[in-house]
Motif scaffolding. Structure first.
Motif, mmCIF file in Angstrom:
data_model
loop_
_atom_site.group_PDB
_atom_site.id
_atom_site.type_symbol
_atom_site.label_atom_id
_atom_site.label_comp_id
_atom_site.label_asym_id
_atom_site.label_seq_id
_atom_site.Cartn_x
_atom_site.Cartn_y
_atom_site.Cartn_z
ATOM 1 N N TYR A 1 -13.263 44.698 30.320
ATOM 2 C CA TYR A 1 -12.251 43.779 29.809
ATOM 3 C C TYR A 1 -12.609 42.338 30.181
ATOM 4 C CZ TYR A 1 -7.810 41.382 29.232
ATOM 5 O OH TYR A 1 -6.833 40.489 28.872
ATOM 6 N N GLY A 2 -12.969 42.118 31.439
ATOM 7 C CA GLY A 2 -13.351 40.780 31.887
ATOM 8 C C GLY A 2 -14.570 40.252 31.158
ATOM 9 N N LEU A 3 -15.560 41.110 30.946
ATOM 10 C CA LEU A 3 -16.759 40.688 30.214
ATOM 11 C C LEU A 3 -16.428 40.346 28.766
ATOM 12 C CD1 LEU A 3 -19.455 43.206 31.515
ATOM 13 C CD2 LEU A 3 -19.290 40.769 32.010
ATOM 14 N N ASN A 4 -15.575 41.142 28.132
ATOM 15 C CA ASN A 4 -15.191 40.857 26.750
ATOM 16 C C ASN A 4 -14.412 39.552 26.647
ATOM 17 O OD1 ASN A 4 -16.170 42.919 24.887
ATOM 18 N ND2 ASN A 4 -15.021 44.327 26.171
ATOM 19 N N VAL A 5 -13.548 39.265 27.612
ATOM 20 C CA VAL A 5 -12.827 37.994 27.622
ATOM 21 C C VAL A 5 -13.816 36.840 27.781
ATOM 22 C CG1 VAL A 5 -11.204 36.571 28.951
ATOM 23 C CG2 VAL A 5 -10.639 38.943 28.412
ATOM 24 N N ILE B 1 -14.953 37.874 17.163
ATOM 25 C CA ILE B 1 -15.005 39.292 16.794
ATOM 26 C C ILE B 1 -16.447 39.747 16.611
ATOM 27 C CG2 ILE B 1 -14.322 41.005 15.064
ATOM 28 C CD1 ILE B 1 -12.013 39.930 16.810
ATOM 29 N N ALA B 2 -17.242 38.946 15.915
ATOM 30 C CA ALA B 2 -18.647 39.315 15.657
ATOM 31 C C ALA B 2 -19.437 39.418 16.958
ATOM 32 C CB ALA B 2 -19.295 38.300 14.723
ATOM 33 N N SER B 3 -19.234 38.478 17.869
ATOM 34 C CA SER B 3 -19.996 38.516 19.121
ATOM 35 C C SER B 3 -19.602 39.714 19.978
ATOM 36 C CB SER B 3 -19.833 37.209 19.896
ATOM 37 O OG SER B 3 -18.486 37.001 20.248
ATOM 38 N N ILE B 4 -18.322 40.052 20.003
ATOM 39 C CA ILE B 4 -17.880 41.207 20.786
ATOM 40 C C ILE B 4 -18.404 42.503 20.177
ATOM 41 C CG2 ILE B 4 -15.828 42.564 21.403
ATOM 42 C CD1 ILE B 4 -14.425 39.898 21.974
ATOM 43 N N VAL B 5 -18.404 42.601 18.855
ATOM 44 C CA VAL B 5 -18.920 43.808 18.191
ATOM 45 C C VAL B 5 -20.421 43.938 18.401
ATOM 46 C CG1 VAL B 5 -19.320 44.878 15.942
ATOM 47 C CG2 VAL B 5 -17.065 43.982 16.503
#
Length: 126
Positions: free
Chosen positions: A65-69, A95-99
């Motif tokens: 979660y922390g890394l995604n934030v 969204i694109a970078s997280i995916v």
């Protein structure tokens, strides 16, 4: 910069946090999505059991979660503040970078989590 014996080396390479001699994962390539979370049961060099206790890696969800934030904030800063894009484009870039970074973040979160509990042992030799 990445010296064997550092936590950063173990986190970025996915090697055993105790001896740093072999990958913790059956398939070292995180882009093979079907195998991204398949891990060896223990290290063949030092014998460290990776699943320290039942459901050990559930705690890695908090790290993930922390890394995604962090990735989302970084994508927003680059897109909106540096390239002066619209909010819609900035949202799409988040969204694109997280995916796109999904398999790497999964592994990094597990690597960070196990490195919080296991340290490198320079005296271990085999």
């Amino acid at each position: 910069m990445l010296k064997k014996g550092s936590k950063l080396y173990s986190i970025l390479t996915g090697t055993c946090p105790k001896c740093q001699k072999e990958s913790m994962y059956l398939d070292p390539n995180p882009l093979h999505i079907a195998n991204v979370l398949k891990m060896n049961e223990k290290c063949s060099h030092c014998g460290l059991k990776y699943q320290i206790e039942p459901s050990f890696f559930y705690g890695a969800m908090y790290v993930s979660y922390g890394l995604n934030v962090a990735v989302g904030i970084a994508a927003f800063i680059v897109s909106y503040l540096i390239f002066n894009s619209s909010l819609k484009v900035a949202f799409i870039s988040i969204i694109a970078s997280i995916v796109l970074l999904f398999p790497f973040i999964l592994r990094w979160s597990r690597n960070i989590y196990i490195n919080m509990f296991v340290s490198y042992d320079p005296t271990f030799k085999q």
